[in-house]
Write an enzyme that holds these catalytic residues in place. Sequence first.
Site: not given
Length: 215
Positions: A11, A9
């Site tokens: 953020d 991922d």
Amino acid sequence: MALKAVIFDMDGVLIDSEKFWTQAELDVFSSYGVKVTDDLAAQTKYMTTQEVTEFWYERFPWENFDSSDLENKVVTRVIEMIQDQDCTMSGVQGFITNLKNKEYKIGLATNAPLRVAHVVLEKLQVRDLFDTVHSSEFETQGKPHPAVYLSSAKNLGVSPEHCIAIEDSPSGLKAAKEAGMQTVIFTNDDESIDSDLADFKILNFENALLTVFGE
């Protein structure tokens, strides 16, 4: 199950940037008369940029609504803050390099627009280490729907059961689990964070290879 690929991922994992999205929402939508409260902003935390724009418009409709223009303004503001501020997660570049040296395929699967992802990878100077970079903007639904992870695995040429996803949010972990992947929750040194959806937990990237891969 032998692991062949690691999918990150973005953020909250590669960079500490979630505060930038909150600030960009405040800056952009307040100028249209939207009352951006902490409670409402918390509901948008894991949405795609398009979903965030629709969320605020439904609650505080304004004239001359242009979804793509608003999304562009939010994304541009976030990119400015990423470029200007120190937001890199400590040790992440070395961790990715070590994985690459061990011949794992490397992917990025994010709800953020692709142009943000490219800015982040350039900032971290790891773009050439990634075999695929994919965004939910090219899927009909973002996380927690598994589409972005399924597409990432396909792009890597690795079946989901041979992939492991590194996430910081419940929605991201759910997406990876539903895609059939093993999961890691990254807590950025917050020991209180945990999840039943995570197979592994890492506080930071300094000793993560040992924790997850036994190396």
